[in-house]
Motif scaffolding. Sequence first.
Motif, short mmCIF file in Angstrom:
data_model
loop_
_atom_site.label_atom_id
_atom_site.label_comp_id
_atom_site.label_asym_id
_atom_site.label_seq_id
_atom_site.Cartn_x
_atom_site.Cartn_y
_atom_site.Cartn_z
N ARG A 1 -3.08 -6.28 2.77
CA ARG A 1 -2.79 -4.93 2.28
C ARG A 1 -1.87 -4.25 3.29
NH1 ARG A 1 -8.37 -5.33 2.89
NH2 ARG A 1 -8.09 -3.75 4.51
N VAL A 2 -0.57 -4.13 2.95
CA VAL A 2 0.41 -3.69 3.94
C VAL A 2 1.07 -2.39 3.50
CG1 VAL A 2 2.49 -4.31 5.19
CG2 VAL A 2 0.79 -6.08 4.63
N VAL B 1 0.85 -1.19 0.00
CA VAL B 1 0.00 0.00 0.00
C VAL B 1 0.89 1.25 0.00
CG1 VAL B 1 -1.78 1.29 1.24
CG2 VAL B 1 -1.89 -1.22 1.13
N SER C 1 -0.85 -3.95 8.30
CA SER C 1 0.43 -4.11 9.02
C SER C 1 0.23 -4.74 10.40
CB SER C 1 1.13 -2.75 9.17
OG SER C 1 1.51 -2.26 7.90
C1 LIG Z 1 -3.84 2.45 4.52
C2 LIG Z 1 -4.57 1.19 4.26
C3 LIG Z 1 -3.96 -0.06 4.40
C4 LIG Z 1 -2.55 -0.24 4.93
O1 LIG Z 1 -2.53 0.03 6.30
P1 LIG Z 1 -1.20 -0.14 7.18
O2 LIG Z 1 -1.70 -0.18 8.56
O3 LIG Z 1 -0.35 1.05 6.87
O4 LIG Z 1 -0.56 -1.41 6.76
C5 LIG Z 1 -4.69 -1.18 4.06
N1 LIG Z 1 -5.96 -1.10 3.63
C6 LIG Z 1 -6.58 0.09 3.48
C7 LIG Z 1 -7.98 0.12 2.97
C8 LIG Z 1 -5.92 1.26 3.81
O5 LIG Z 1 -6.55 2.43 3.68
#
Ligand SMILES: *Cc1c(COP(=O)(O)O)cnc(C)c1O
Length: 224
Positions: free
Chosen positions: A215-216, A34, A200
Amino acid sequence: MATIASNIQQVRGRIAKACAAAQRPVQSVTLLSVSKTFSPEAVREAFAAGERCFGENYVQEGIDKIAALADLRAQIEWHLIGPLQSNKTRIVAEHFDWVHSVERLKIAERLNEQRPAHLPPLQVCLQVNISGEASKSGVAPAEVPALAHAVAALPRLRLRGLMAIPEPGTGSAPHRALRALLTRLQGEGLALDTLSMGMSADLETAIAEGATLVRVGTAIFGDR
Ligand SMILES: *Cc1c(COP(=O)(O)O)cnc(C)c1O
């Protein structure tokens, strides 16, 4: 200072460990990096370290980054994971490969109409408000089956599965509920293969509960 490449190694290690604990093959989980708020150069670093799937939250930022990285376009899969308003559907249909945040039929219909004929179908997930998230984003679980069947019938979209952003501190119950919802839809004849959950902080929990895509952001690119 940790580099993006070393952060990616660490995240891959966490994914591998979580897969081993869940007795799942490591290839059953896709890492989505991400890159929201980070520069095209940061994406290039992650690309050089082997990453190929990138997630953006904000439509215009994503479009600008895709343009700045046009030389890598054929090798990168771009995923929109943030809110999508109807006045932005055309540009999204023209430039992204995936949208994880579909929560209304009207948005899906517009993406379907606006997906250019020369591109493959747009890959989509429905965003589910699985734990009554404060953000109120996502469709209520009870409304998911009807929306899923309607979206699955749109020829220029390919419905892949479900996405959620569980409220922090709610344990594994939301992840388990999302998986149960996916299993139900599969039982209703929908060919779905994607459970987009885990960030994360909760990627281990998500993988234990069946996530196929995590999703990281922070753990790869640093604090925003
Ligand atoms: C920002 C975001 C992430 C990543 O989040 P982290 O805590 O930084 O890993 C994943 N999914 C969505 C929908 C986000 O908005």
